[in-house]
Structure formats: structure tokens, C-alpha cells
Scaffold this motif. Structure first.
Motif, PDB file in Angstrom:
ATOM      1  N   GLY A 132       3.115  -4.344  14.768  1.00  0.00           N
ATOM      2  CA  GLY A 132       2.982  -3.965  13.577  1.00  0.00           C
ATOM      3  C   GLY A 132       2.081  -5.308  13.285  1.00  0.00           C
ATOM      4  N   THR A 136       0.176  -7.034   6.028  1.00  0.00           N
ATOM      5  CA  THR A 136       0.929  -5.847   5.590  1.00  0.00           C
ATOM      6  C   THR A 136       1.669  -5.663   5.148  1.00  0.00           C
ATOM      7  N   GLN A 138       4.292  -3.867   5.053  1.00  0.00           N
ATOM      8  CA  GLN A 138       5.153  -2.978   5.657  1.00  0.00           C
ATOM      9  C   GLN A 138       6.794  -3.715   5.873  1.00  0.00           C
ATOM     10  N   THR A 139       7.219  -2.347   5.952  1.00  0.00           N
ATOM     11  CA  THR A 139       8.902  -3.602   5.844  1.00  0.00           C
ATOM     12  C   THR A 139       8.988  -3.794   6.509  1.00  0.00           C
ATOM     13  N   LEU A 145      10.935   1.402   8.773  1.00  0.00           N
ATOM     14  CA  LEU A 145       9.957   1.816   8.601  1.00  0.00           C
ATOM     15  C   LEU A 145       8.997   3.044   9.238  1.00  0.00           C
ATOM     16  N   ALA A 148       9.616   5.431   6.136  1.00  0.00           N
ATOM     17  CA  ALA A 148       8.215   5.190   5.414  1.00  0.00           C
ATOM     18  C   ALA A 148       7.290   6.112   6.622  1.00  0.00           C
ATOM     19  N   ARG A 155      -0.442   6.803   4.712  1.00  0.00           N
ATOM     20  CA  ARG A 155      -0.990   5.016   5.050  1.00  0.00           C
ATOM     21  C   ARG A 155      -0.693   4.123   6.261  1.00  0.00           C
ATOM     22  N   PHE A 156      -0.314   5.612   7.428  1.00  0.00           N
ATOM     23  CA  PHE A 156      -0.065   4.867   8.758  1.00  0.00           C
ATOM     24  C   PHE A 156      -0.460   4.661  10.198  1.00  0.00           C
ATOM     25  N   PRO A 203      -2.351  -0.471  10.849  1.00  0.00           N
ATOM     26  CA  PRO A 203      -1.543  -0.894  10.425  1.00  0.00           C
ATOM     27  C   PRO A 203      -0.035  -1.517  12.361  1.00  0.00           C
TER      28      PRO A 203
END
Length: 326
Positions: A132, A136, A138-139, A145, A148, A155-156, A203
Motif C-alpha cells: 500500500g 494514505t 491506512q494501518t 488491514l 478493514a 475504501r480499498f 490504496p
């Protein structure tokens, strides 16, 4: 001017040269340079590994080996050009694992990968990694991840180097495992896809390690998990998919060489031998290792069997993931 008298060593060299020239002439695939058609844009693993092998391949054949990028239609444009070429050994295809399953995921493919080409050799194995962008929010934890993605799949979006690629099938398979539908964006090769990943336009991506390792090391991309049974030497700190609760998410890419249908057996043997020698060259081996790739020593017969098996496996994945030709 005095002409030097040939020594016994000179005579031996001449005799060896005389024996070598006919053998080389038999091995040459033709009188001109060999066009090694890469059906993807420059910069991706397919292109990079082709360029690493081209010079040594040419040396083995006794002619120049020229890379030509013919990208488009997820590899179909370049492959179609090779399929239509004369079977004289002067035009070869350097493609990847997408080639045998492209017809399963793309409409209007003008060839059959198993019947319109002469398999020569599989060259390298390519590990893949879920990555990724760092722009961003994101974790950084792979399990978090995946959770999520399960909770908010919209979102992904996943970048994919081409239809039918490991990135494409990997994203679809992950969505199936998580019970969600994921969105994929198809690019003309790994290079353009990675550029958008770095910029934050998309992402996530299942990417060939060679295409993203420098960016991971440079902090532009974040690695979550490799799609291998265990961690790989070039990324020892990145967990394997079984470690993050996804033991079935195992995917491996590869590259190989084909000629057009009807390529004479002696040409197939000559190209196979030259490629095999190139893959044993220490410099080539080291440079491949630096991008996470491993040479494959495989017979033409073994490659042919693998292609049929890969097509069958790909068809099963496509059906299970509900992928329809685009």
C-alpha cells in the motif's frame, strides 16, 4: 613485411574456430537480430527480467537480441503480434503467467495460448507482496488491514498490472475469502500501476516484489504480506500470508519465452539452451536475486505441462471469484 609462421597453438585455435562456426550457425535462429517482444510497458518485472536476460540470450544465439515493448490489452497486443509472425526464430514472446489465462478474463483475445504458440522455457519465479502507499492513513498492521477491507471494501481499490495477473486474481480471491466484492483497476503493466500506488491514487496492490522492493526500502510503499508459504529472503521482515491468517492466499508469478506456432524443434532447442545458459550466469543470477526473482531450470516439456495446469487452475479461480471476461 615478414609473415609470422603459425604456431601449433594458432593452428589449434583455428581448428576449434572452424568446429565452432558450423555449430553456431546451426544454433542461430536466423540471420537478423532476435526481437524479444515484451507485451507490457517498460519498468515492470516482465520487462526488467527480459532486459536482464537479453544480452546473454543473444550471446548464446550468436545474434543481437532486441527488446520491443508492445503493451496494451493486458498483453494481448504484443502476444498477438508474435502469434502472427513467421516461425523463423526471429520473433519471440517474453510474457508471464497471464498469457495462458488471458482468454478467460478478456474478451476478443485473438489467439489461443496453448495452440497458437510454441512454448520454449519458463525463466524466472516471481514472488508477490500485498503493498500500500504511505500517503494514505491506512494501518501498518496486516491483520488490521484485512479486517478493514472486510468491513469497508469500498475504501480499498486494488491496482492490477493487467487482466488475469496475479494482482488481479489475488485481489479477487482475497475478496472471496473475506466475503466482500473488491474493486480492481487494470493498468498496462506493473510500472504505471505502481506509480498510481505511490501517488495515493489507489490504496492497495498485489505486486511483484521486483517492481516494488526499491520503493518499499525507500519508504514510498508499505509491505503487508508476501503471497508465499513463508517469508522470503529479500523481505525478511514482511510476514507471509499464512502468518496473517490467510493460508490459502498463495500466488507466484513467473515469466517465460514462447515462439509462434510451428517454430522448428531445432530453433526451440537453440533458444532453450541459450536461455538456460543465461539463467546460470552468475551476474544474471545475482541481479535477479536483487529484485527477488529466482531462475527456473525447466525443460520445454515441463513448461508445456505447466501451461495446461495453469490454465486449468486459473479457470477454477475465475469461476470461484465470479470474474467475467471484460
Amino acid at each position: 613485411m615478414t609473415t609470422p609462421i603459425p604456431t601449433r597453438r594458432d593452428a589449434l585455435r583455428l581448428a576449434l574456430l572452424g568446429a565452432t562456426i558450423p555449430a553456431l550457425a546451426r544454433a542461430q535462429p536466423g540471420r537478423g537480430p532476435v526481437r524479444l517482444v515484451v507485451p507490457y510497458a517498460p519498468g515492470g518485472t516482465n520487462d526488467v527480467t527480459a532486459r536482464l536476460l537479453a544480452a546473454r540470450l543473444g550471446e548464446g544465439l550468436g545474434v543481437a537480441c532486441v527488446i520491443e515493448n508492445r503493451s496494451g490489452a493486458s498483453g494481448a497486443i504484443g502476444a498477438g503480434e508474435v502469434a502472427r509472425s513467421a516461425p523463423d526464430g526471429l520473433t519471440l514472446l517474453y510474457s508471464n503467467e497471464v498469457h495462458p489465462i488471458l482468454k478467460l478474463v478478456q474478451r476478443g483475445v485473438p489467439f489461443d495460448a496453448l495452440t497458437d504458440f510454441a512454448p520454449v522455457i519458463r525463466t524466472v519465479s516471481i514472488p508477490y507482496v500485498l503493498v500500500g502507499g504511505t500517503r494514505t492513513d491506512q494501518t501498518t498492521d496486516p491483520r488490521a488491514l484485512l479486517d478493514a477491507v472486510r468491513r469497508t471494501p469500498a475504501r480499498f481499490t486494488f491496482a492490477c498490472s493487467s487482466l488475469g495477473s496475479v494482482g488481479h486474481l489475488g485481489a479477487a480471491a482475497l475478496g472471496q475469502k473475506l466475503g466482500v466484492e473488491v474493486t480492481t483497476i487494470i493498468y498496462r503493466g506493473s510500472g504505471p500501476a505502481v506509480n498510481d500506488l505511490i501517488s495515493g491514487a489507489v490504496p492497495l496492490m498485489f505486486a511483484p516484489v521486483g517492481a516494488v522492493l526499491p520503493m518499499i526500502q525507500g519508504g514510498q510503499l508499505r509491505a503487508f504480506a508476501v503471497t508465499a508459504p513463508q517469508r522470503i529472503a529479500s523481505m525478511p521482515d514482511t510476514p507471509a500470508m499464512p502468518e496473517v491468517g490467510q493460508p490459502e492466499m498463495l500466488f507466484e508469478g513467473w515469466c517465460g519465452i514462447w515462439g509462434p506456432r510451428g517454430l522448428p524443434e531445432e530453433r526451440v532447442r537453440a533458444v532453450h539452451a541459450a536461455a538456460l545458459n543465461a539463467l546460470k550466469d552468475n551476474e544474471v543470477v545475482n541481479r535477479l536475486a536483487a529484485i527477488g526473482c529466482t531462475p527456473i531450470a525447466e525443460s520445454t516439456e515441463g513448461f508445456t505441462r505447466l501451461l495446461a495446469a495453469e490454465q486449468a487452475r486459473g479457470a477454477a479461480i475465475v469461476r470461484a471469484a465470479g470474474i467475467t471476461p471484460e
